[in-house]
Write a protein that holds these residues in place. Structure first.
Motif, PDB file in Angstrom:
ATOM      1  N   SER A 251       0.840  -1.201   0.000  1.00 22.74           N
ATOM      2  CA  SER A 251       0.000   0.000   0.000  1.00 22.74           C
ATOM      3  C   SER A 251       0.878   1.256   0.000  1.00 22.74           C
ATOM      4  O   SER A 251       1.797   1.387   0.820  1.00 22.74           O
ATOM      5  CB  SER A 251      -0.911   0.002   1.232  1.00 22.74           C
ATOM      6  OG  SER A 251      -1.565   1.252   1.361  1.00 22.74           O
ATOM      7  N   TRP A 252       0.574   2.152  -0.931  1.00 23.02           N
ATOM      8  CA  TRP A 252       1.320   3.416  -0.958  1.00 23.02           C
ATOM      9  C   TRP A 252       1.060   4.222   0.311  1.00 23.02           C
ATOM     10  O   TRP A 252       1.948   4.946   0.796  1.00 23.02           O
ATOM     11  CB  TRP A 252       0.939   4.238  -2.190  1.00 23.02           C
ATOM     12  CG  TRP A 252      -0.493   4.731  -2.191  1.00 23.02           C
ATOM     13  CD1 TRP A 252      -1.547   4.110  -2.775  1.00 23.02           C
ATOM     14  CD2 TRP A 252      -0.994   5.909  -1.564  1.00 23.02           C
ATOM     15  NE1 TRP A 252      -2.698   4.813  -2.557  1.00 23.02           N
ATOM     16  CE2 TRP A 252      -2.378   5.949  -1.819  1.00 23.02           C
ATOM     17  CE3 TRP A 252      -0.434   6.934  -0.814  1.00 23.02           C
ATOM     18  CZ2 TRP A 252      -3.206   6.956  -1.349  1.00 23.02           C
ATOM     19  CZ3 TRP A 252      -1.246   7.946  -0.349  1.00 23.02           C
ATOM     20  CH2 TRP A 252      -2.612   7.951  -0.608  1.00 23.02           C
ATOM     21  N   ALA A 253      -0.169   4.134   0.865  1.00 22.93           N
ATOM     22  CA  ALA A 253      -0.483   4.860   2.092  1.00 22.93           C
ATOM     23  C   ALA A 253       0.346   4.344   3.262  1.00 22.93           C
ATOM     24  O   ALA A 253       0.834   5.124   4.099  1.00 22.93           O
ATOM     25  CB  ALA A 253      -1.974   4.735   2.402  1.00 22.93           C
ATOM     26  N   LEU A 254       0.552   3.013   3.342  1.00 24.31           N
ATOM     27  CA  LEU A 254       1.373   2.463   4.421  1.00 24.31           C
ATOM     28  C   LEU A 254       2.837   2.848   4.234  1.00 24.31           C
ATOM     29  O   LEU A 254       3.534   3.153   5.226  1.00 24.31           O
ATOM     30  CB  LEU A 254       1.224   0.945   4.459  1.00 24.31           C
ATOM     31  CG  LEU A 254       1.903   0.220   5.624  1.00 24.31           C
ATOM     32  CD1 LEU A 254       1.370   0.738   6.943  1.00 24.31           C
ATOM     33  CD2 LEU A 254       1.704  -1.291   5.508  1.00 24.31           C
ATOM     34  N   MET A 255       3.307   2.867   2.997  1.00 24.98           N
ATOM     35  CA  MET A 255       4.688   3.313   2.760  1.00 24.98           C
ATOM     36  C   MET A 255       4.885   4.759   3.210  1.00 24.98           C
ATOM     37  O   MET A 255       5.866   5.084   3.885  1.00 24.98           O
ATOM     38  CB  MET A 255       5.027   3.175   1.267  1.00 24.98           C
ATOM     39  CG  MET A 255       5.164   1.752   0.769  1.00 24.98           C
ATOM     40  SD  MET A 255       5.543   1.716  -1.012  1.00 24.98           S
ATOM     41  CE  MET A 255       7.058   2.683  -1.075  1.00 24.98           C
ATOM     42  N   LEU A 256       3.937   5.641   2.853  1.00 29.11           N
ATOM     43  CA  LEU A 256       4.048   7.046   3.259  1.00 29.11           C
ATOM     44  C   LEU A 256       3.909   7.187   4.764  1.00 29.11           C
ATOM     45  O   LEU A 256       4.595   8.025   5.382  1.00 29.11           O
ATOM     46  CB  LEU A 256       2.979   7.870   2.530  1.00 29.11           C
ATOM     47  CG  LEU A 256       2.997   9.377   2.759  1.00 29.11           C
ATOM     48  CD1 LEU A 256       4.356   9.966   2.356  1.00 29.11           C
ATOM     49  CD2 LEU A 256       1.877  10.055   1.983  1.00 29.11           C
ATOM     50  N   GLY A 257       3.055   6.360   5.394  1.00 27.69           N
ATOM     51  CA  GLY A 257       2.930   6.396   6.849  1.00 27.69           C
ATOM     52  C   GLY A 257       4.216   6.007   7.545  1.00 27.69           C
ATOM     53  O   GLY A 257       4.599   6.605   8.564  1.00 27.69           O
TER      54      GLY A 257
END
Length: 468
Positions: A251-257
């Protein structure tokens, strides 16, 4: 004998000795001595004349000053009497406006020769014209001669007194009132002031704070974009983030998180190599099949890091990558439509109308989607429509401004009866407190207080109030 007198004169007047003449006649030259003796009486006469002249000038000045003082005193007394007569209503409209001559108050013979002038006040007279002053020791002004300089000075003094002293006395007649009259006037002024300018009630606290003691909250103000330009992602970084995440099946959101939780701020927290490294680490942990929180804890062995990374990933996925690039305000319309179309979000009919009209703040829309992504389901019981105008008497509710939402159910579990420690309500409050600073609410009210903007109120037993 003449020689002795000449010597004494020379000693007294500091004259130098004259030597014997060359003829040897043995006589002093008396010409300078005679000149000195003649100059002495002439100097004394001159000093006496100067002293007499200065004495005469002093006496004349003293007499002139005394006359001018009497003139000013009489003028002020007459002006005060005129103002008092106008204030007390003792003069009427029938008084002759052209009469300016002094009128004796009593017969001089019966009064011991004293003459008191009384001015004749015209209707509406405020002291602009003054009668000629009288004096007990002087004849009436009609027969008293006045020199030209004294008359000019008296006229100037009279004009100055008319413009300042007499006018101010006529405008302020309260000074001549008795004590009871002054007390009555003060009482009337106080009552009139209280009637026209009543005391204002103390400023009411912020909305939704009745009974709260742990937080000072300011609401109902213009709020900036929660994602200012300095915190927005660059389009280039957003493109690389999305591509790397898709290639590695994370997930791109988890990477950014993860990047934000590690403290990498800025518009581009990592380059392409850094993004590939983060994606590889997440892929090795098997975040697709395992619990995301367990994977984050395995990554850092830090529970706080895991909590923050997971909360940020839910927020980024809720608002979308495009909103993180352009700002939440620019994506408000799309975010509102996402809330309306999301099957995980239940909003009553009036609330749906509030969202469609654009009256709900973008922060409220973001937090609704955030809770839906975190718990899988959210029920919104109140936005703007259906909420009373005042949170309490005199205080407009934050709901009226579109700055608050009431959550009555999360993950299919109602808030009512589930506010015990460790329950669904506490989990929701903790998740809300993990939002980025720009999305941090000012009020998180339930029966649980976890510090910061979160505090308990007894009348919030059936919902969680989230206000900005």
């Amino acid at each position: 004998m003449p020689l002795r007198n000449s010597l004494i004169s020379r000693l007294v007047h500091g004259r130098a000795w004259n030597e014997w003449d060359e003829k040897g006649d043995g006589e002093y030259r008396d010409e300078p001595v005679v000149a000195a003796e003649n100059a002495k009486p002439r100097s004394r006469r001159r000093r006496l004349a100067v002293a007499l002249a200065f004495g005469a000038l002093f006496v004349a000045g003293a007499a002139f000053s005394a006359a001018a003082g009497d003139q000013v005193r009489s003028t002020l007394e007459d002006s005060a009497a005129s103002g008092q007569a106008l204030t007390d209503g003792t003069t009427t409209a029938e008084t002759s406006p052209a009469s300016t001559d002094p009128v004796p108050a009593a017969d001089p013979a019966a009064d011991g020769g004293s003459l008191v002038p009384t001015p004749a006040a015209a209707p509406g007279d405020s002291g602009d014209s003054l009668p000629a002053p009288g004096d007990a020791a002087a004849p009436p002004p009609a027969t008293a001669p006045v020199t030209a300089p004294a008359a000019a000075v008296a006229t100037a003094v009279q004009e100055a007194a008319t413009q300042s002293g007499s006018a101010s006395l006529a405008r302020k007649p309260v000074r001549s009132k008795s004590g009871s009259q002054r007390q009555f006037a003060r009482t009337m002024r106080s009552e009139a002031r209280q009637h026209h300018f009543p005391k204002r009630a103390p400023r009411a606290p912020a909305p939704e704070l009745d009974g709260a003691k742990s937080a000072v909250v300011w609401l109902n103000r213009a709020l900036p974009d929660p994602t200012p330009p300095a915190l927005r992602l660059t389009p280039r970084f957003a493109k690389h983030l999305k591509v790397v995440a898709r290639v590695n099946h994370v997930s791109w959101a988890l990477m950014l998180g993860v990047l934000r939780a590690e403290g990498r701020n800025g518009a581009a927290p990592a380059n392409v190599a850094g993004l590939r490294l983060v994606a590889a680490r997440l892929s090795q942990l098997g975040v697709q099949n395992a619990s995301p929180w367990a994977a984050m804890f395995s990554l850092s062995s830090n529970a706080s890091f895991a909590d923050q990374a997971i909360a940020l990933s839910h927020y980024y996925r809720a608002v979308g990558l495009q909103a993180l690039v352009n700002g939440l305000v620019a994506a408000k319309k799309e975010l509102g439509q996402k809330v309306l179309d999301d099957p995980r979000v239940s909003v009553y009919a009036g609330g749906r109308g509030d969202i469609e009209s654009g009256r709900v703040n973008v922060r409220v829309l973001a937090v609704i989607e955030y809770l839906a992504d975190s718990f899988g389901q959210v029920t919104v019981s109140c936005l703007i429509s259906g909420h009373k105008l005042y949170a309490r008497p005199g205080v407009i509710s934050a709901h009226i401004y579109g700055l608050a939402a009431d959550i009555s159910e999360l993950g299919g579990t109602p808030i009512t009866g589930h506010q015990q420690p460790g329950g669904i309500t506490e989990r929701a409050v903790r998740d809300v407190l993990l939002l980025p600073p720009g999305l941090m609410p000012k009020q998180v009210i339930s029966l649980i207080g976890l510090g910061g903007p979160s505090f308990p109120l007894a009348n919030h037993y059936d919902h969680i109030h989230i206000g900005y």
